[in-house]
Design an enzyme around this catalytic site. Structure first.
Site, PDB file in Angstrom:
ATOM      1  N   SER A   1      56.806  93.915 -70.499  1.00  0.00           N
ATOM      2  CA  SER A   1      57.669  92.648 -70.363  1.00  0.00           C
ATOM      3  C   SER A   1      58.033  92.614 -69.140  1.00  0.00           C
ATOM      4  O   SER A   1      58.651  93.489 -68.288  1.00  0.00           O
ATOM      5  CB  SER A   1      58.681  92.870 -71.297  1.00  0.00           C
ATOM      6  OG  SER A   1      59.482  91.556 -71.191  1.00  0.00           O
TER       7      SER A   1
ATOM      8  N   MET B   1      57.410  49.329 -52.090  1.00  0.00           N
ATOM      9  CA  MET B   1      56.627  48.481 -50.980  1.00  0.00           C
ATOM     10  C   MET B   1      56.679  47.230 -51.239  1.00  0.00           C
ATOM     11  O   MET B   1      57.734  46.715 -51.854  1.00  0.00           O
ATOM     12  CB  MET B   1      54.965  49.057 -51.458  1.00  0.00           C
ATOM     13  CG  MET B   1      54.725  50.462 -51.107  1.00  0.00           C
ATOM     14  SD  MET B   1      53.141  51.024 -51.465  1.00  0.00           S
ATOM     15  CE  MET B   1      53.015  50.950 -53.068  1.00  0.00           C
TER      16      MET B   1
ATOM     17  N   GLY C   1      59.836  49.018 -56.215  1.00  0.00           N
ATOM     18  CA  GLY C   1      60.420  48.675 -54.998  1.00  0.00           C
ATOM     19  C   GLY C   1      60.344  49.297 -53.811  1.00  0.00           C
ATOM     20  O   GLY C   1      61.208  49.004 -52.911  1.00  0.00           O
TER      21      GLY C   1
ATOM     22  N   TYR D   1      53.865  86.254 -74.788  1.00  0.00           N
ATOM     23  CA  TYR D   1      54.754  85.483 -74.977  1.00  0.00           C
ATOM     24  C   TYR D   1      55.786  85.350 -73.918  1.00  0.00           C
ATOM     25  O   TYR D   1      55.678  85.869 -73.026  1.00  0.00           O
ATOM     26  CB  TYR D   1      55.381  86.094 -76.180  1.00  0.00           C
ATOM     27  CG  TYR D   1      56.183  87.531 -75.875  1.00  0.00           C
ATOM     28  CD1 TYR D   1      57.450  87.574 -75.531  1.00  0.00           C
ATOM     29  CD2 TYR D   1      55.565  88.621 -76.118  1.00  0.00           C
ATOM     30  CE1 TYR D   1      57.977  88.748 -74.997  1.00  0.00           C
ATOM     31  CE2 TYR D   1      55.982  89.830 -75.611  1.00  0.00           C
ATOM     32  CZ  TYR D   1      57.407  90.011 -75.301  1.00  0.00           C
ATOM     33  OH  TYR D   1      57.916  91.141 -74.676  1.00  0.00           O
TER      34      TYR D   1
ATOM     35  N   HIS E   1      75.144  86.791 -62.368  1.00  0.00           N
ATOM     36  CA  HIS E   1      75.757  87.096 -63.636  1.00  0.00           C
ATOM     37  C   HIS E   1      75.936  85.747 -64.563  1.00  0.00           C
ATOM     38  O   HIS E   1      75.614  85.743 -65.589  1.00  0.00           O
ATOM     39  CB  HIS E   1      76.968  88.116 -63.655  1.00  0.00           C
ATOM     40  CG  HIS E   1      77.550  88.281 -64.591  1.00  0.00           C
ATOM     41  ND1 HIS E   1      78.585  87.511 -65.203  1.00  0.00           N
ATOM     42  CD2 HIS E   1      77.444  88.922 -65.680  1.00  0.00           C
ATOM     43  CE1 HIS E   1      78.955  88.124 -66.393  1.00  0.00           C
ATOM     44  NE2 HIS E   1      78.096  89.131 -66.804  1.00  0.00           N
TER      45      HIS E   1
END
Ligand code: PEP
Ligand code: MG
Length: 882
Positions: A770, A106, A104, A857, A455
């Site tokens: 990490s 163009m 919808g 990981y 938090h």
């Protein structure tokens, strides 16, 4: 010669479905259908390349003009009709079609080729004057609107006037004469508005329509749609010029749309609707109610049979669910479009799984057919997309899923209400660790302050609790137990609904659609596991979450935040005793009381993660977080002063003194992380002992344990070296005491730029890295992770930032620092295991990035584990295809 125009039809077809970039999705699939021998009204596609050139130069090349002329000639020959023929005119549609569908956005022009003369011919040919003038007036209005830019309502209001004049209600009550008069009036509107006559030469009409479709690539709604959907502005659109077929030629004609399977459930059942004696737009416009596709079997049996057969062939050919448009003209079926069908999350999963079983696709393909957002939707309750909502505010979408409840302003109130079986939404300025119980008891959490790693956001995601944060428009009035927002006043116990996937806050109780983890999804995820090479762990700090995460496929714990264990009702007084202790001896006494409690948690966690690695992070947050806040204490003090309770006044004063002494201007950059462990070594000693005693006891029982002790917020290698040495000494001592031995690891978080930049120095002291991307983002940008809601949304609106960097990893800045950390770390320890445990570990784009830079990981909250499994597999597949 360069080819600008591609023909399609029964005998000659130049294109094919793989040419979507050039021919657009619609054009390429029309060609493919023609190649397959599916009945498609013949036509031709002008390539998207022409669009790009036309929009740049504002003119066409001679070759292109010539190729269009040749295509029109061919079309006329095939149909045995000529454009504008006063006896029997050829009519065409002109439609846009980009490489990805932009529904919808163009423009489209139908019935092109009608003129004052040819309409007479058409009327005679079909022996239906009303039909011919109906087509003509539609065409003039559409041409006026789409090609000449005249507002459609100017035509529409004339239709209204005509109906009033004749005292009829519906467009279908207008007879041939009325429609003829309308066509005349429409032409007058064009003359008045544009100063020239409605063109009576079909070739001129065609050229103007083609220009208009190309120009519509740059209309504001198309530009906005592309921006939202990440579609490249440079692509341009193709134009399809196609022979018109009519579904409005009586009761053996009709038009409809269908899906080869049910797009909402995925069930393998032909699904769709149609209208007899109608044109395409009537089905979409909703003026008449369409019928279910299966009744077409009784109304036009032959066409129905053929339609079912074609749909099956198309699905098998494209090996995906198809969304098709068709028209039946006097009993003869034509296919107007086929494309990959949009589907719900449930359908995506079911269709992918079923198609593997049917042998249509392989498992790899199935894994790419399900999106991360689909899983997110399936794992959380959500708001019915059809529901009418009264939106009162919008915040950050911090934890997905929707929740409904009565508002309460304190954690205690949420818990009390939960005991009575009442559902609540906990509304807080911001949450603190003390609110955990209330967060667990509430259905959802709404905060005024805080960002995507605040938090409330982190804990909400961990609990799988819907959560909207940083909703700064809300003003809480605690005194009167209400909040005000955007002109609304919401009193305590009034119902609201929140949508943690969009950040919307909605007035009242909204109907929810429940979450579902079904067998189909389990299959897809197991296939993803077979493919992926990236590990998926979870962030969990209690046995319940750990078990849940394991069920959802986690391969270990990547982050256990031990401070979360300090907040249990029975623990916080002991933690406070430890913090209040003025000298080491009394601190050790309090820690002794904490030891069995922490140990008990570790026993549970190690047991539920038997055989898998468990990364336990030693205490990280600044100590003041565990004390009551100063305002509350001041209030208490006033209370005791009024009551003259001298003993209590002294006790509170002492706590206030400690709170004041612990107060820091920038606690997130202050006395926290390994700095705490170095200044109060007895705290880490207690934690290490608790971890190792728990692990030893289980090891003795024969339970396989692999503890990984993680030191937070290291910036200098000596911080790690010192802490590591103490950890190892104590760990070895505990194992000796317990008479057992097993492998354990000591590693560090990389969450400060200095740590990443000096990773080659740090690596020799670490068994693993990490990446704590929450703090790394905070310290790289210098954005306080708890205050970003004040400016990041504005930065996004202003285009300064595309995403909230606390939600989607900033690859350009934070990502580069990570790359340095990885490279330098592995330069001295090539096999150093590395993961990510910030909130980005569960976010699809960040997971792809984590994989691409060589992490081993990702670790994320339990409910994001399935998403990470899927995306990790998609990442492997994408890199295989490179
Ligand atoms: C981090 O900083 O990315 C992280 C995981 O630690 P936390 O969110 O607890 O500071
Ligand atoms: Mg951190």
């Amino acid at each position: 010669m360069f080819k600008f125009v591609y023909f399609f039809g029964k005998d000659v077809t130049d294109g094919k479905s793989s040419m979507k970039d050039l021919l657009g999705g619609k054009g390429a699939n029309l060609a493919e259908m023609a190649n397959l021998g599916v009945p498609v009204p013949p036509g031709f596609t002008i390539t998207a390349e022409v669009c790009v050139l036309y929009l740049k130069n504002n003119e066409y090349s001679k070759e292109m003009v010539q190729q269009v002329e040749e295509a029109v000639d061919k079309l006329e020959t095939i149909n045995g009709k000529k454009l504008g023929d006063p006896e029997d005119p050829l009519l065409v549609s002109v439609r846009s079609g980009a490489r990805v569908s932009m529904p919808g956005m163009m423009d489209t022009v139908l019935n092109l080729g009608l003129t004052d003369k040819s309409v007479v011919g058409l009327a005679k040919k079909v022996n239906d004057e009303r039909f011919a003038y109906d087509c003509y007036r539609r065409f003039i209005a559409m041409f006026g609107d789409v090609v000449l830019g005249i507002e459609f309502r100017k035509f529409d209001s004339l239709i209204g006037d005509k109906k009033k004049e004749l005292g009829v209600k519906s467009d279908t009550d207008l007879d041939a004469e009325a429609l003829k008069q309308l066509a005349e009036r429409f032409k007058e509107v064009i003359k008045l508005e544009k100063g020239f006559d409605f063109p009576q030469d079909p070739k001129v009409q065609l050229q103007m329509a083609i220009d208009a479709v190309f120009d519509s690539w740059n209309n504001p709604r198309a530009i906005t749609y592309r921006k939202i959907n990440g579609i490249d502005d440079k692509w341009g659109t193709a134009v399809n010029v196609q022979t018109m077929v009519y579904g409005n030629m009586g009761n053996t004609s009709g038009t409809g749309v269908a899906f080869t399977r049910n797009p909402s459930t995925g069930e393998k059942k032909f699904f769709g609707e149609y209208l007899l004696n109608a044109q395409g737009e009537d089905v979409v416009a909703g003026i008449r109610t369409p019928k279910y596709i299966n009744t077409l079997k009784d109304e036009i049996p032959e066409a129905y049979g053929q339609l079912v057969d074609i749909c099956q062939r198309l699905e098998a050919h494209f090996t995906d669910m198809q969304d098709i448009e068709f028209t039946i003209q006097e009993g003869k079926l034509y296919m107007l479009q086929t494309r990959t069908g949009k589907r719900t999350a449930a359908a995506a999963v079911k269709v992918a799984k079923d198609m593997v079983e049917e042998g249509l696709i392989d498992k790899e393909t199935a894994v790419t057919r399900v999106q991360a957002e689909h899983i997110d939707l399936l794992l959380h309750p959500r708001i019915d997309p059809e529901a009418k909502l009264e939106l009162i505010a919008n915040g950050l979408p911090a934890s997905p899923g929707a929740a409904v409840g009565k508002i309460v302003f304190t954690a205690e109130a949420a818990e009390e209400m939960a005991e009575k079986g009442e559902k609540t939404i906990l509304v807080r300025t911001e949450t603190s660790p003390e609110d955990i119980g209330g967060m667990a008891a509430a259905q959802g959490v709404l905060t005024v302050r805080g960002g995507m790693t605040s938090h409330a956001a982190v804990v909400g995601r961990g609990m799988g609790k819907p959560c909207v944060v940083g909703c700064g428009e809300i003003v809480i009035d605690t005194k009167n137990a209400l909040f005000k927002v955007n002109g609304y006043t919401i009193n305590e116990h009034d119902y609201i609904s929140i949508d943690g996937s969009s950040g919307n806050v909605i007035l009242g109780e909204v109907e929810l659609i429940e979450a579902e983890i079904n067998n189909d999804l389990k299959h897809i995820l197991l296939w993803a596991d077979e493919i992926r090479t990236l590990g998926v762990r979870t962030n969990a700090d209690n046995p319940t979450d750990a078990s849940l995460a394991r069920e959802l496929g986690a391969e270990g714990i990547g982050l256990c935040r031990t401070e979360h264990m300090f907040f249990g009702e029975d623990r916080i007084p002991v933690v406070r005793e430890m913090i209040m202790a003025e000298e080491e001896k009394s601190r050790k006494k309090a820690l002794k009381k904490l030891l069995p409690m922490q140990k008990e948690d570790f026993l549970g966690i190690f047991r539920s993660m038997e055989g898998l690695p468990v990364t336990v992070r030693l205490l990280d947050p600044p100590l003041h977080e565990f004390l009551p806040n100063k305002e509350e204490l001041d209030e208490k003090l006033r209370e005791y002063e009024t009551a003259g309770n001298i003993e209590k006044i002294a006790a509170v004063n002492k706590i206030i003194e400690r709170v004041v002494s612990l107060t820091e201007l920038n606690p997130m950059l202050g006395h926290r992380g390994c700095r705490l462990g170095i200044t109060y070594p007895e705290i880490y000693d207690m934690q290490v002992r608790a971890i190792m005693e728990a692990a030893c006891e289980l090891a003795v029982e024969g339970v396989q344990v692999s503890p990984e002790i993680m030191i937070p917020l290291v910036g200098h290698v000596k911080e790690l070296a010192l802490t590591r040495q103490k950890v190892c000494e104590l760990a070895d001592a505990v194992m000796a005491e317990k008479g057992t031995k097993f492998d354990y690891k000591v590693g560090t978080m990389i969450e400060l730029p200095r740590a990443a930049i000096t990773a080659d120095k740090i690596a020799p002291e670490a068994d693993f890295f990490s990446f704590g991307t929450n703090d790394l983002t905070q310290t790289t940008f210098g954005f306080s992770r708890d205050d970003v809601a004040k400016f990041v949304p504005i930065y996004q609106k202003a285009g300064i930032l595309e995403n909230d960097p606390f939600a989607v990893l900033d690859q350009e800045g934070v990502g580069e620092i990570m790359k340095i950390g990885i490279e330098k770390g592995r330069s001295v320890k090539p096999d150093l295991k590395m993961g990510i445990c910030g909130e980005h570990g569960g976010e699809p784009k960040s997971i792809l990035f984590a994989h691409s830079i060589g992490l081993n990981y990702v670790s994320c909250s339990p409910y994001r584990v399935p998403i990470a499994r899927l995306v990790a597999a998609q990442s492997t597949l994408a890199s295989r295809n490179k």
